[in-house]
Design a protein around this motif. Structure first.
Motif, PDB file in Angstrom:
ATOM      1  N   ILE A   1      11.061  -5.018   8.720  1.00 66.05           N
ATOM      2  CA  ILE A   1      10.330  -4.579   7.528  1.00 66.05           C
ATOM      3  C   ILE A   1      10.612  -5.574   6.408  1.00 66.05           C
ATOM      4  N   ARG A   2       9.562  -6.260   5.946  1.00 63.62           N
ATOM      5  CA  ARG A   2       9.759  -7.311   4.943  1.00 63.62           C
ATOM      6  C   ARG A   2       9.539  -6.824   3.515  1.00 63.62           C
ATOM      7  N   SER A   3       8.605  -5.914   3.302  1.00 62.77           N
ATOM      8  CA  SER A   3       8.371  -5.456   1.923  1.00 62.77           C
ATOM      9  C   SER A   3       7.627  -4.129   1.945  1.00 62.77           C
ATOM     10  N   TYR A   4       7.641  -3.452   0.789  1.00 59.72           N
ATOM     11  CA  TYR A   4       6.932  -2.194   0.635  1.00 59.72           C
ATOM     12  C   TYR A   4       6.499  -2.075  -0.816  1.00 59.72           C
ATOM     13  N   GLY A   5       5.250  -1.677  -1.007  1.00 59.95           N
ATOM     14  CA  GLY A   5       4.802  -1.425  -2.368  1.00 59.95           C
ATOM     15  C   GLY A   5       3.500  -2.081  -2.741  1.00 59.95           C
TER      16      GLY A   5
ATOM     17  N   VAL B   1       3.202  -1.313   3.696  1.00 62.33           N
ATOM     18  CA  VAL B   1       4.433  -1.870   4.239  1.00 62.33           C
ATOM     19  C   VAL B   1       4.080  -3.146   4.986  1.00 62.33           C
ATOM     20  N   VAL B   2       4.840  -4.204   4.782  1.00 61.89           N
ATOM     21  CA  VAL B   2       4.637  -5.460   5.502  1.00 61.89           C
ATOM     22  C   VAL B   2       5.750  -5.601   6.527  1.00 61.89           C
ATOM     23  N   ILE B   3       5.363  -5.755   7.791  1.00 60.84           N
ATOM     24  CA  ILE B   3       6.348  -5.977   8.844  1.00 60.84           C
ATOM     25  C   ILE B   3       6.105  -7.342   9.476  1.00 60.84           C
ATOM     26  N   GLU B   4       7.175  -7.941   9.975  1.00 59.40           N
ATOM     27  CA  GLU B   4       7.085  -9.237  10.645  1.00 59.40           C
ATOM     28  C   GLU B   4       7.460  -9.052  12.109  1.00 59.40           C
ATOM     29  N   LEU B   5       6.531  -9.386  13.013  1.00 61.80           N
ATOM     30  CA  LEU B   5       6.749  -9.240  14.442  1.00 61.80           C
ATOM     31  C   LEU B   5       7.611 -10.381  14.973  1.00 61.80           C
TER      32      LEU B   5
ATOM     33  N   GLY C   1       6.555 -13.958  14.599  1.00 62.05           N
ATOM     34  CA  GLY C   1       6.437 -14.479  13.243  1.00 62.05           C
ATOM     35  C   GLY C   1       5.222 -13.982  12.493  1.00 62.05           C
ATOM     36  N   ASN C   2       4.263 -13.355  13.184  1.00 62.85           N
ATOM     37  CA  ASN C   2       3.083 -12.823  12.511  1.00 62.85           C
ATOM     38  C   ASN C   2       3.450 -11.600  11.681  1.00 62.85           C
ATOM     39  N   ARG C   3       2.756 -11.452  10.566  1.00 61.85           N
ATOM     40  CA  ARG C   3       3.014 -10.320   9.682  1.00 61.85           C
ATOM     41  C   ARG C   3       1.828  -9.363   9.692  1.00 61.85           C
ATOM     42  N   ARG C   4       2.128  -8.076   9.589  1.00 62.94           N
ATOM     43  CA  ARG C   4       1.103  -7.035   9.536  1.00 62.94           C
ATOM     44  C   ARG C   4       1.326  -6.185   8.296  1.00 62.94           C
ATOM     45  N   GLN C   5       0.228  -5.787   7.683  1.00 64.21           N
ATOM     46  CA  GLN C   5       0.301  -4.873   6.544  1.00 64.21           C
ATOM     47  C   GLN C   5      -0.155  -3.499   7.022  1.00 64.21           C
TER      48      GLN C   5
ATOM     49  N   LEU D   1       2.093   3.366   5.018  1.00 60.27           N
ATOM     50  CA  LEU D   1       3.432   3.908   5.221  1.00 60.27           C
ATOM     51  C   LEU D   1       3.484   4.855   6.417  1.00 60.27           C
ATOM     52  N   ALA D   2       2.437   5.659   6.603  1.00 65.17           N
ATOM     53  CA  ALA D   2       2.431   6.641   7.685  1.00 65.17           C
ATOM     54  C   ALA D   2       2.509   5.996   9.062  1.00 65.17           C
ATOM     55  N   ALA D   3       2.121   4.715   9.178  1.00 59.01           N
ATOM     56  CA  ALA D   3       2.163   4.036  10.479  1.00 59.01           C
ATOM     57  C   ALA D   3       3.594   3.819  10.959  1.00 59.01           C
ATOM     58  N   LEU D   4       4.576   3.911  10.047  1.00 55.38           N
ATOM     59  CA  LEU D   4       5.976   3.741  10.442  1.00 55.38           C
ATOM     60  C   LEU D   4       6.594   5.028  10.968  1.00 55.38           C
ATOM     61  N   TYR D   5       5.822   6.086  11.016  1.00 56.97           N
ATOM     62  CA  TYR D   5       6.309   7.391  11.465  1.00 56.97           C
ATOM     63  C   TYR D   5       6.850   7.321  12.893  1.00 56.97           C
ATOM     64  N   THR D   6       6.302   6.393  13.711  1.00 57.00           N
ATOM     65  CA  THR D   6       6.682   6.304  15.124  1.00 57.00           C
ATOM     66  C   THR D   6       7.660   5.164  15.389  1.00 57.00           C
ATOM     67  N   PHE D   7       8.233   4.583  14.349  1.00 56.39           N
ATOM     68  CA  PHE D   7       9.227   3.525  14.519  1.00 56.39           C
ATOM     69  C   PHE D   7      10.642   4.090  14.402  1.00 56.39           C
ATOM     70  N   GLU D   8      11.586   3.373  14.983  1.00 56.06           N
ATOM     71  CA  GLU D   8      13.006   3.712  14.870  1.00 56.06           C
ATOM     72  C   GLU D   8      13.787   2.449  14.538  1.00 56.06           C
TER      73      GLU D   8
END
Length: 734
Positions: free
Chosen positions: A613-617, A628-632, A635-639, A642-649
């Motif tokens: 998780i790289r950033s939020y807001g 929320v910005v995540i980096e796979l 190296g690719n980043r996805r925006q 917030l609700a999409a992180l419900y299934t992450f741990e």
């Protein structure tokens, strides 16, 4: 923890709902107040509540770093709305009614308002000025939905079941679940996460007798569904009956065995279960039997069909690579047989051979497609070959909730060579879907390491195809000179053979110092050693980024070196000041390493995907929610919302099973004797072969020996190899 008590304390309170702090997919954080004006924040499957409602709650005090003290709701009771405010609040929550309409009805009917609405909702709600002919049906439907929700909660509470079960039922079944549950309480077993004990508690509460056919059938079918979770396609009749009896009876076992045997015969007669194998002792759930039989037919047809590609001719150099005789045989088989297998351990040139097959096919103008069971494995395949690679789900055009668009009626025509990497991860159902969609002129090459852990789902497809003798198998065994210097490669082969792997020694200049075996006396010492390695020594000495380049693996979740504890302690050291995200049900912070726990087709984030998780807001517009910005890993980043992180741990540490299909520059594996039921050669071999440049195996004394003694945790019950072997014998006889 708070003025209300210590964390973990059980509380029972009566409160009024004030409003929602957060709500998504059933889960909600709800603000409430008790009669003394004290504020209580409730968390759980509560999104159906409405402001003004009075509820009675039982639960556990927990502490949230942002929202403070909360009550994690275990049980919730809804007294019938009483008093003016209670009645008005209940009606105000109905669509198109609002507080003004509710007050009007209360002024007209007083304490009997709800009775009047229940008796004739169309007439009474229609008395509200301005509701109109269009809005009235919507208001009546909203009233009935709320009534059904309340009935469900009360019904389950009376049976001793919690609100979480009610939330699962409501999301899965929608309207009128109480009638369905009264008709068949064991239908609860259709829902994920509901076990037999929960369904049986409801069944006994509504009067289902101990020997009722529905109860007996539910126990048998549930035992088979649990066996499927453990990788089995069927259970032997005695084992199935034993497990069903264990579910049904704490006492009077002989009577239960007799009743279970009779119920099993009824289910066989009606076709819900299928008996197969020698003496008809292999008992399948009918759908699983159909899937295994279908896959056997698909494989048999493909393996016995004539080729459509030209023979490659004599061995030669392809794009600068000169295959060994073993490797060239694999190339020949890929174009000379409609179905072939390529397998081999680390260092045997499996990837180079695969590249040669793809290069030869491209050179001859054949249309080639590459796929793998997971997104991680597909990315690795693409990097190894320079060609696009898809997940099997994307290749077959998965369209939830309908299934695969590519199937027996809509095959993958036009593809002349289909390469499936990491084939050991193919479950029976996924393999059946894939083979059913193979085009009429397509050759299929399955590539995998049969010594790795089998698929998470039922079956052992790759091993069964190898064991059948029907499919030509190219097994690479020669370890190349450069690979022979690697202690990781040596360790993998030693573990596979049941031998103790050799650890690096500074004075040994003939090998790559890339595998270390470290023994520590107990879990506490292992825990401290792992933290030191991951957080300090490996980054300082080798420059590894702990979040992106070090993979920490443990067999299970419990204990000081279990996944849960390691995630907590590694986060505290690697991301101590990460901003907490308001994601329900899981603690996530900016800067965390995370893993997806289920397939998210909307955002193309498959089960097992790891990211940071790289950033939020960030917002795209004033009316949009924060992103929320995540980096796979690539190296690719996805925006994401917030609700999409419900299934992450959190994924500072993950299970070895979830690491299948992955690789990392550095891998740290930890095993203990307490994990003995999980420890096998396959597990350890899979863990070690995830490492690209460095592997450290941390072990409690005796734990390594436990793993080396066991080839696999259990033999999976499957008849696929036998079905295919019969076809191979017929072909040989002909």
């Amino acid at each position: 923890m708070s003025a209300f008590g210590e964390e973990g304390k059980q509380v029972s309170i009566a409160v009024s709902v004030s409003g929602f702090i957060y709500a998504a997919e059933g889960f909600a954080v709800v603000e409430t107040y008790d009669e003394e004006g004290r504020r209580w924040v409730l968390v759980g499957d509560l999104d159906y509540l409405h402001p003004g409602e009075r509820i009675e709650v039982e639960g556990e005090l927990v502490y949230h770093p942002k929202y403070g003290p909360q009550v994690k709701v275990a049980r919730l009771n809804h007294p019938r709305p009483a008093g003016k405010e209670g009645v008005i609040a209940a009606l105000a929550a109905v669509r198109h009614i609002g507080r003004q309409g509710a007050e009007l009805l209360y002024a007209r009917y007083g304490e009997k308002t709800l009775e009047q609405v229940e008796a004739d909702p169309e007439r009474v709600l229609g008395e509200i000025p301005g509701i109109g002919a269009k809005r009235l049906p919507e208001a009546v439907a909203s009233w009935r939905e709320q009534r059904e929700e309340r009935q469900l909660r009360v019904f389950l509470a009376e049976a001793g079941l919690d609100g979480q079960t009610a939330g699962r039922i409501r999301r899965a079944w929608g309207k009128r679940p109480v009638g369905r549950l009264l008709a068949d309480p064991y239908a609860l077993l259709e829902l994920p996460g509901v076990g037999f004990i929960t369904a049986d508690r409801l069944g006994r509460a509504v009067g289902i007798a101990a020997n009722h056919p529905k109860r007996l059938a539910a126990a048998l079918l549930h035992a088979l569904s649990q066996a499927e979770l453990n990788g089995h396609c069927y259970l032997p009749r005695p084992e199935l009956e034993r497990q069903a009896v264990a579910l049904l009876a704490k006492t009077d076992q002989p009577a239960a065995r007799e009743a279970v045997g009779a119920a099993l015969e009824r289910l066989l007669a009606e076709g819900s279960l299928i008996a197969d194998g020698e003496e008809r002792e292999a008992i399948y759930e009918a759908g699983m039997h159909a899937t295994e039989s279908s896959l056997a037919l698909q494989v048999r047809a493909l393996a016995t069909a004539g080729p459509h590609l030209d023979h490659p001719g004599p061995a030669r150099t392809i794009e600068g690579f000169t295959p060994t005789p073993e490797q060239w045989l694999a190339v020949e088989r890929a174009v000379s047989h409609r179905l072939s297998l390529l397998t081999g351990g680390p260092g045997t040139g499996k990837t180079a051979c695969l590249r040669a097959v793809v290069a030869l096919a491209k050179e001859r103008g054949y249309k080639v497609r590459l796929c793998a069971p997971t997104g991680k494995a597909a990315r690795r395949l693409a990097a190894a070959t320079g060609e696009e690679a898809l997940t099997v789900h994307r290749l077959l055009e998965w369209q939830p909730p309908y299934g695969f668009a590519r199937n027996a009626a809509n095959r993958l025509e036009g593809i002349e060579l289909l390469v499936v990497d990491e084939a050991s991860m193919l479950s029976l159902r996924l393999a059946d879907a894939l083979f059913a969609a193979v085009g009429s002129r397509c050759h299929v090459l399955l590539v995998g390491d049969s010594d790795q852990l089998p698929a998470i789902g039922p079956g052992r497809v790759l091993e069964d195809l190898i064991d059948s003798g029907l499919v030509p198998v190219s097994r690479l065994t020669e370890i190349f000179r450069q690979a022979r210097r690697s202690l990781i490669v040596q360790a993998a082969h030693a573990i596979n053979a049941g031998s103790r792997p050799r650890s690096a020694r500074a004075e040994d200049q003939t090998t790559l110092q890339d595998f270390y075996l470290l023994t520590r006396d107990d879990e506490a010492a292992l825990h401290d050693e792992l933290l030191s390695l991951v957080c300090t020594r490996l980054p300082d000495r080798f420059g590894f980024d702990p979040l992106r380049e070090i993979l920490v693996l443990s067999p299970w979740h419990r204990g000081a070196v279990g996944i849960d504890q390691l995630n907590r302690t590694l986060r505290s050291l690697l991301n101590p000041n990460g901003r907490r995200l308001p994601v329900p049900g899981v603690e996530l912070c900016v800067g965390d390493r995370i893993i997806q726990t289920r397939n998210d087709y909307d955002h193309e984030l498959m089960n097992g995907e790891v990211a940071v998780i790289r950033s939020y807001g960030d917002r795209q517009g004033e009316d949009e929610e924060e992103k929320v910005v995540i980096e796979l890993e690539d190296g690719n980043r996805r925006q994401l919302p917030l609700a999409a992180l419900y299934t992450f741990e959190p994924a500072y540490a993950i299970s070895i099973h979830k690491a299948q299909g992955s690789q990392a520059p550095a891998v740290v594996v930890v095993i203990t004797k307490a994990q003995r039921i999980m420890l096998t050669r396959n597990l350890l071999y899979t863990a070690v072969t995830r490492a690209e440049r460095l592997c450290l195996l941390l072990a409690e004394p005796g734990a390594l020996e436990l793993a080396l003694r066991h080839r696999e945790g259990h033999r999976r019950y499957t008849l696929l190899a036998k079905r295919l072997r019969a076809a191979a014998e017929l072909r040989s006889a002909a």
